[in-house]
Design a protein around this motif. Structure first.
Motif, PDB file in Angstrom:
ATOM      1  N   UNK A  58      20.970  11.357 -17.812  1.00  0.00           N
ATOM      2  CA  UNK A  58      20.326  12.764 -18.096  1.00  0.00           C
ATOM      3  C   UNK A  58      19.013  12.248 -18.898  1.00  0.00           C
ATOM      4  N   UNK A  59      18.932  11.268 -19.778  1.00  0.00           N
ATOM      5  CA  UNK A  59      17.686  10.855 -20.369  1.00  0.00           C
ATOM      6  C   UNK A  59      16.603  10.297 -19.269  1.00  0.00           C
ATOM      7  N   UNK A  60      17.104   9.875 -18.278  1.00  0.00           N
ATOM      8  CA  UNK A  60      16.144   9.327 -17.372  1.00  0.00           C
ATOM      9  C   UNK A  60      15.772  10.450 -16.505  1.00  0.00           C
ATOM     10  N   UNK A  61      16.631  11.344 -15.811  1.00  0.00           N
ATOM     11  CA  UNK A  61      16.245  12.259 -14.857  1.00  0.00           C
ATOM     12  C   UNK A  61      16.479  13.756 -15.006  1.00  0.00           C
ATOM     13  N   UNK A  62      16.809  14.132 -16.508  1.00  0.00           N
ATOM     14  CA  UNK A  62      17.098  15.410 -16.630  1.00  0.00           C
ATOM     15  C   UNK A  62      18.226  16.013 -16.110  1.00  0.00           C
ATOM     16  N   UNK A  63      18.165  17.231 -16.624  1.00  0.00           N
ATOM     17  CA  UNK A  63      19.416  18.087 -16.154  1.00  0.00           C
ATOM     18  C   UNK A  63      19.914  17.800 -14.458  1.00  0.00           C
ATOM     19  N   UNK A  64      18.991  17.586 -13.684  1.00  0.00           N
ATOM     20  CA  UNK A  64      19.162  17.582 -12.274  1.00  0.00           C
ATOM     21  C   UNK A  64      19.454  15.754 -11.810  1.00  0.00           C
ATOM     22  N   UNK A  65      20.123  15.408 -12.809  1.00  0.00           N
ATOM     23  CA  UNK A  65      20.351  13.901 -12.473  1.00  0.00           C
ATOM     24  C   UNK A  65      21.494  13.716 -11.628  1.00  0.00           C
ATOM     25  N   UNK A  66      22.168  14.455 -11.140  1.00  0.00           N
ATOM     26  CA  UNK A  66      23.278  14.165 -10.342  1.00  0.00           C
ATOM     27  C   UNK A  66      22.834  14.114  -8.807  1.00  0.00           C
ATOM     28  N   UNK A  67      21.609  14.363  -8.404  1.00  0.00           N
ATOM     29  CA  UNK A  67      21.145  14.089  -7.228  1.00  0.00           C
ATOM     30  C   UNK A  67      20.510  12.638  -7.199  1.00  0.00           C
ATOM     31  N   UNK A  68      20.510  11.813  -8.465  1.00  0.00           N
ATOM     32  CA  UNK A  68      20.257  10.489  -8.484  1.00  0.00           C
ATOM     33  C   UNK A  68      21.250   9.721  -8.670  1.00  0.00           C
ATOM     34  N   UNK A  69      22.510  10.229  -8.950  1.00  0.00           N
ATOM     35  CA  UNK A  69      23.601   9.449  -9.389  1.00  0.00           C
ATOM     36  C   UNK A  69      24.534   9.503  -8.749  1.00  0.00           C
TER      37      UNK A  69
END
Length: 330
Positions: A58-69
């Motif tokens: 979350x700290x890296x990608x923000x609330x849209x982190x799921x697209x990159x995880x």
């Protein structure tokens, strides 16, 4: 709407993670630099490994982190196919974030992967290092092959201290309108043994049977140690000590009958019983170091046998017989 408290109160950012400040400080440095190696999180359950990873994402990608995880549990599919399919397919594509040049793959319970799967994973970590950073989570880092360990920055999560767990429990109690007795909070910690997830689950289960209003704070429901004891499979220390003492004094039948009563009374499994007896032996001042060493060795042996699938009833009786022999030798 009913919510599981472990998810409802899971920290969202690294700054909110409790009890692992040294680790979260290092992870925060990775976030600030937008650069990081592969990671290996090792430690017992409930100490914050998954939470730290999700907070990092979350700290890296923000609330849209799921697209990159990509989150996977290695215990669901222990074989090489999980590496050849899900992991490779995700690793081939580039990050959709403009600020962070890589994506994250979280492999929980990585120590459950077979050796062949780990060797395949090692090659994948090399081939796609420009696109992906791996974070492996495990209970025992010794079960991860050395070539993978050498490619990761290793973070060892310690069992959470009593102060940390009780503070979290008190904070949840306040938000859920509970008057949590300090003795009850201490008892929950003892039962959880530093596992915060287990402690939160115990507290939530206890609220289902707590119905008395608080005497000191109007509008709150009181939670006492008596309600916790109804939920927790946790034997009274005096009863466990009595079992050990009877066996060491050569009273095999009496110790066997007492252990059977305690298991039924508190709903303990064989592993629970031996684990709690081991804890009482460790904390007792009544035994010499020589006897403690023998008793601890016996606890370890029979706990291992039960976890490997041996008959609980037979092994518990053999464990008590072993204590009788230790008593006769001393």
């Amino acid at each position: 709407m009913f919510e599981v408290w472990t998810e409802k109160y899971r920290p969202k950012t690294l700054s909110e993670v409790k009890g692992q400040e040294e680790i979260t400080n290092r992870l925060t440095a990775f976030v600030n630099s937008k650069s990081m190696p592969h990671l290996l999180f090792a430690g017992m359950q409930g100490t914050g490994k998954t939470t730290s990873f999700l907070s990092l994402a979350r700290d890296l990608f923000g609330e849209d982190y799921k697209e990159n995880v990509l989150e996977l549990n290695a215990s669901d599919d222990r074989g090489i196919n999980i590496v050849r399919t899900a992991i490779k397919d995700f690793a081939r594509t580039r990050s959709v974030s403009e600020k962070v040049p890589f994506k994250l793959i979280f492999l929980d319970e990585a120590d459950a992967l077979t050796k062949d799967a780990q060797n395949a994973l090692r090659r994948t970590m090399e081939d796609y290092s420009s696109n992906v950073r791996f974070c492996l989570s495990c209970n025992y880092s010794s079960r991860i092959i050395p070539p993978i360990q050498s490619r990761c920055a290793i973070f060892r999560f310690q069992p959470l201290k009593k102060k940390v767990v009780t503070e979290v429990l008190m904070d949840i109690a306040k938000k859920e309108k509970l008057d949590l007795d300090h003795t009850a909070a201490d008892y929950i910690y003892d039962a959880s043994e530093g596992d915060l997830r287990k402690a939160e689950n115990i507290l939530q289960a206890t609220t289902a049977i707590a119905s008395k209003p608080s005497e000191s704070i109007p509008g709150l429901t009181r939670v006492t140690v008596n309600e916790v004891k109804e939920v927790v499979s946790f034997a009274e220390p005096t009863e466990l000590y009595q079992i050990v003492r009877l066996a060491l004094d050569g009273q095999f039948k009496s110790s066997k009958d007492k252990l059977s009563d305690v298991i039924v009374k508190y709903g303990l499994s064989g592993v629970d019983a031996i684990s709690q007896i081991q804890k009482q032996i460790w904390n007792s001042d009544e035994f010499t170091d020589k006897i403690k060493v023998q008793l601890m060795k016996s606890c370890g042996e029979y706990e291992f046998r039960i976890t490997e699938g041996s008959n609980e009833f037979v092994q518990l009786n053999a464990f008590l017989a072993d204590l009788v022999l230790i008593g006769n030798q001393n």
